[in-house]
Design a protein around this motif. Structure first.
Motif, PDB file in Angstrom:
ATOM      1  N   SER A  13      -1.989   9.499   1.217  1.00 41.40           N
ATOM      2  CA  SER A  13      -3.497   8.854   1.323  1.00 41.40           C
ATOM      3  C   SER A  13      -3.692  10.082   2.926  1.00 41.40           C
ATOM      4  CB  SER A  13      -2.949   7.362   2.253  1.00 41.40           C
ATOM      5  OG  SER A  13      -2.508   6.487   1.469  1.00 41.40           O
ATOM      6  N   ASP A  67      -6.525   9.121  -8.216  1.00 44.05           N
ATOM      7  CA  ASP A  67      -7.696   8.046  -6.960  1.00 44.05           C
ATOM      8  C   ASP A  67      -9.118   8.939  -7.729  1.00 44.05           C
ATOM      9  OD1 ASP A  67     -10.075   7.082  -6.060  1.00 44.05           O
ATOM     10  OD2 ASP A  67      -9.465   7.761  -4.059  1.00 44.05           O
ATOM     11  N   PHE A 107      -7.967   0.454  -6.791  1.00 45.33           N
ATOM     12  CA  PHE A 107      -7.879  -0.290  -6.025  1.00 45.33           C
ATOM     13  C   PHE A 107      -5.605  -0.247  -6.041  1.00 45.33           C
ATOM     14  CE2 PHE A 107      -5.789  -5.281  -5.923  1.00 45.33           C
ATOM     15  CZ  PHE A 107      -6.316  -5.804  -4.190  1.00 45.33           C
ATOM     16  N   GLY A 108      -5.428  -0.046  -7.328  1.00 42.35           N
ATOM     17  CA  GLY A 108      -4.370   0.384  -8.024  1.00 42.35           C
ATOM     18  C   GLY A 108      -3.130   1.389  -6.792  1.00 42.35           C
ATOM     19  N   LYS A 109      -4.670   2.212  -6.332  1.00 37.75           N
ATOM     20  CA  LYS A 109      -4.155   4.085  -4.962  1.00 37.75           C
ATOM     21  C   LYS A 109      -3.408   3.080  -3.903  1.00 37.75           C
ATOM     22  CE  LYS A 109      -3.240   8.267  -4.510  1.00 37.75           C
ATOM     23  NZ  LYS A 109      -3.273   9.402  -4.572  1.00 37.75           N
ATOM     24  N   VAL A 110      -5.003   1.435  -3.906  1.00 37.05           N
ATOM     25  CA  VAL A 110      -4.258   1.304  -2.357  1.00 37.05           C
ATOM     26  C   VAL A 110      -3.123   0.306  -2.417  1.00 37.05           C
ATOM     27  CG1 VAL A 110      -5.722   0.046  -1.255  1.00 37.05           C
ATOM     28  CG2 VAL A 110      -6.640   1.231  -2.354  1.00 37.05           C
ATOM     29  N   LEU A 111      -3.143  -0.631  -3.668  1.00 40.11           N
ATOM     30  CA  LEU A 111      -1.469  -1.200  -3.806  1.00 40.11           C
ATOM     31  C   LEU A 111      -0.564  -0.656  -3.554  1.00 40.11           C
ATOM     32  CD1 LEU A 111      -1.956  -4.425  -6.196  1.00 40.11           C
ATOM     33  CD2 LEU A 111      -1.665  -4.265  -3.656  1.00 40.11           C
ATOM     34  N   LEU A 112      -0.336   0.903  -4.227  1.00 39.77           N
ATOM     35  CA  LEU A 112       1.355   1.627  -4.786  1.00 39.77           C
ATOM     36  C   LEU A 112       1.062   2.292  -2.410  1.00 39.77           C
ATOM     37  CD1 LEU A 112       2.815   2.524  -6.218  1.00 39.77           C
ATOM     38  CD2 LEU A 112       1.060   4.714  -6.501  1.00 39.77           C
ATOM     39  N   GLU A 113      -0.401   1.766  -2.186  1.00 44.62           N
ATOM     40  CA  GLU A 113       0.125   2.617  -0.500  1.00 44.62           C
ATOM     41  C   GLU A 113       0.833   1.202   0.002  1.00 44.62           C
ATOM     42  OE1 GLU A 113      -2.993   2.044   2.300  1.00 44.62           O
ATOM     43  OE2 GLU A 113      -2.775   4.338   2.765  1.00 44.62           O
ATOM     44  N   LYS A 114       0.106   0.168  -0.552  1.00 47.31           N
ATOM     45  CA  LYS A 114       0.456  -0.709   0.452  1.00 47.31           C
ATOM     46  C   LYS A 114       2.133  -1.010   0.259  1.00 47.31           C
ATOM     47  CE  LYS A 114      -3.798  -1.864   2.195  1.00 47.31           C
ATOM     48  NZ  LYS A 114      -3.784  -0.289   3.434  1.00 47.31           N
ATOM     49  N   TYR A 115       2.875  -1.225  -1.056  1.00 48.33           N
ATOM     50  CA  TYR A 115       4.220  -1.346  -1.035  1.00 48.33           C
ATOM     51  C   TYR A 115       4.672  -0.664  -1.062  1.00 48.33           C
ATOM     52  CZ  TYR A 115       7.934  -1.351  -4.082  1.00 48.33           C
ATOM     53  OH  TYR A 115       9.220  -1.644  -4.477  1.00 48.33           O
ATOM     54  N   TRP A 148       5.129  -0.907   3.185  1.00 52.55           N
ATOM     55  CA  TRP A 148       5.925  -2.462   3.038  1.00 52.55           C
ATOM     56  C   TRP A 148       6.798  -2.006   3.031  1.00 52.55           C
ATOM     57  CZ3 TRP A 148       8.413  -4.676  -0.185  1.00 52.55           C
ATOM     58  CH2 TRP A 148       9.459  -6.100   0.190  1.00 52.55           C
TER      59      TRP A 148
END
Ligand SMILES: Cc1cc2nc3c(=O)[nH]c(=O)nc-3n(C[C@H](O)[C@H](O)[C@H](O)COP(=O)(O)OP(=O)(O)OC[C@H]3O[C@@H](n4cnc5c(N)ncnc54)[C@H](O)[C@@H]3O)c2cc1C
Length: 404
Positions: free
Chosen positions: A45, A353, A383-391, A394
């Motif tokens: 990121s 991205d 969105f996929g890149k953002v979700l991957l970061e969040k996952y 987490w």
């Protein structure tokens, strides 16, 4: 009781430490992590920091509470060199620590010496690989918006991390449009790759055509097989004589092994990378393992033009951290049959991205031959890149490194 010392606490080192502790749960062995920082950094990121889309605090977290909870000893120090004949790590503060098993997960260092003027301290070229430089790039971007001019983004000869530079390029285009100054910026991409979308892995089916389409769509000029001769104050000169004026430029430099590995020549090659077997066990020292960026990976194909390297991304760094933990646990438990998966045989799992869109790169092996390889665009958002970061943040904030 055995002592396992892990150097490095990011993708590979953190995963190896948690996995070792989990696999040796019922046994009294000691896991010690040595690293100069107590912060985990979600490096992918960093491409968003220059555009203000992420602050550093969004993508970092404190490792110490997790290490405490898991009973992993943490020494916040940089290793200075290793004596593998004496199983000893020398730390920068003068202390030493001995080990029964050692895991090298110290990542890389940037080699700015490849071209005069490349070092961000010369105040010509920006960089996004480490936090403080990504912040400086943010300042340079804000200056560019106030006073727009030509921008050159790319990678130097010998570079291997082209994927992140592509992401930065497409984000630069997107952000300049959002700030309503894109029409005042001539945007150039220069790369040592023989064709756009080679990525240092000899490409993916349809990748070159897709990237060329994006470049044309966004009016980005590109030069492949590019080798830089000279960096002047507002001009980059290529070896073929092409001159590229710039107001702002970000160039990805080549990577080398961390200083500690360059200072430990019995364990590393001339560039400071660690030569290992498919089990990630050192080729000469059976109690030393390496994971992540620290591993020596040779390109599986001949490079005819400008030199470039093989990318070492987060997924294989995580996988090799797990393999190393599994193999050390096996050796401690008396099982000498080690798990083996060479770097190039690890699946390719990556999201790139591309500004307002993103591209999924999936293959059963990073390197050819592959039986399955697909590149899938998501043209609606990133969105996929953002979700991957969040996952990823987490799972790691909770110490769940065993999850995929
Ligand atoms: C800008 C950028 C964008 C990227 N984007 C993506 C992406 O989108 N997807 C992807 O899969 N990959 C991406 N990558 C690659 C990914 O970040 C790396 O694969 C990953 O960080 C490698 O993990 P690592 O643990 O091997 O090394 P690192 O993450 O670099 O960690 C190295 C660790 O070693 C420690 N260390 C250093 N020196 C010493 C020492 N002397 N003693 C002890 N410890 C030491 C450091 O403090 C750190 O904890 C990107 C990389 C960059 C630079």
């Amino acid at each position: 009781m055995k002592r396992i010392v892990i150097l490095g606490s990011n993708f590979a080192g953190y995963t190896a430490a948690l996995e070792l502790k989990r696999k040796l749960k019922k046994e009294p062995h000691e896991v010690v992590v040595v690293s100069p920082t107590h912060e985990f950094l979600y490096v992918p990121s960093l491409i968003w920091v220059p555009f203000g889309r992420r602050k550093l605090e969004d993508i970092r977290f404190d490792l110490r509470p997790i290490f405490d909870k898991k009973e992993i000893k943490f020494i916040e120090q940089a290793a200075e060199h290793i004596d593998p004949d004496d199983n000893t790590v020398f730390l920068q503060n003068g202390d030493t620590i001995t080990y029964d098993y050692l895991v090298v997960a110290t990542g890389v260092k940037m080699n700015f010496d490849v071209i005069d003027g490349l070092n961000p301290e010369d105040h010509k070229i920006q960089n996004i690989v480490i936090p403080k430089l990504a912040i400086k790039t943010n300042e340079a971007f804000e200056d560019l918006v106030k006073d727009p001019g030509p921008v050159v983004v790319g990678a130097t000869q010998g570079a291997s991390c082209m994927g992140a530079a592509y992401e930065y390029l497409f984000n630069m285009d997107k952000e300049l449009r959002q700030r309503k100054v894109r029409d005042k910026v001539d945007l150039y991409w220069i790369t040592p790759e023989p064709y756009v979308g080679n990525f240092g892995i000899d490409g993916m089916p349809g990748g070159e055509a897709m990237l060329k389409m994006f470049m044309k769509l966004y009016n980005i000029h590109w030069i492949v097989d590019a080798s830089i001769e000279k960096i002047e104050d507002h001009k980059i000169i290529l070896k073929d004589g092409t001159e590229l004026p710039y107001k702002m430029s970000m160039l990805m430099p080549p990577f080398e092994g961390a200083d500690v590995m360059k200072a430990s020549p019995k364990l590393s090659d001339a560039k400071g990378f660690v030569p290992v077997e498919g089990s990630y066990q050192h080729v000469s020292y059976a109690n030393v393992f390496a994971a992540g960026l620290a591993v020596q990976v040779k390109p599986p194909f001949e490079i005819k033009g400008t030199a470039f390297g093989v990318p070492k991304t987060g997924y294989p760094s995580d996988v090799t951290g797990k393999i190393v933990a599994e193999n050390i646990a096996r050796l401690i438990q008396g099982n000498t049959k080690l798990k083996s998966k060479e770097w190039g045989r690890i699946p390719a799992v990556c999201i790139m991205d591309a500004g307002r869109k993103e591209v999924y790169l999936l293959a059963n092996h990073l390197f050819k031959p592959r039986q399955f390889a697909i590149i899938l665009p998501n043209v609606f958002n990133d969105f996929g890149k953002v979700l991957l970061e969040k996952y990823f943040l987490w799972k790691n904030k909770r110490g769940l490194a065993w999850l995929p």
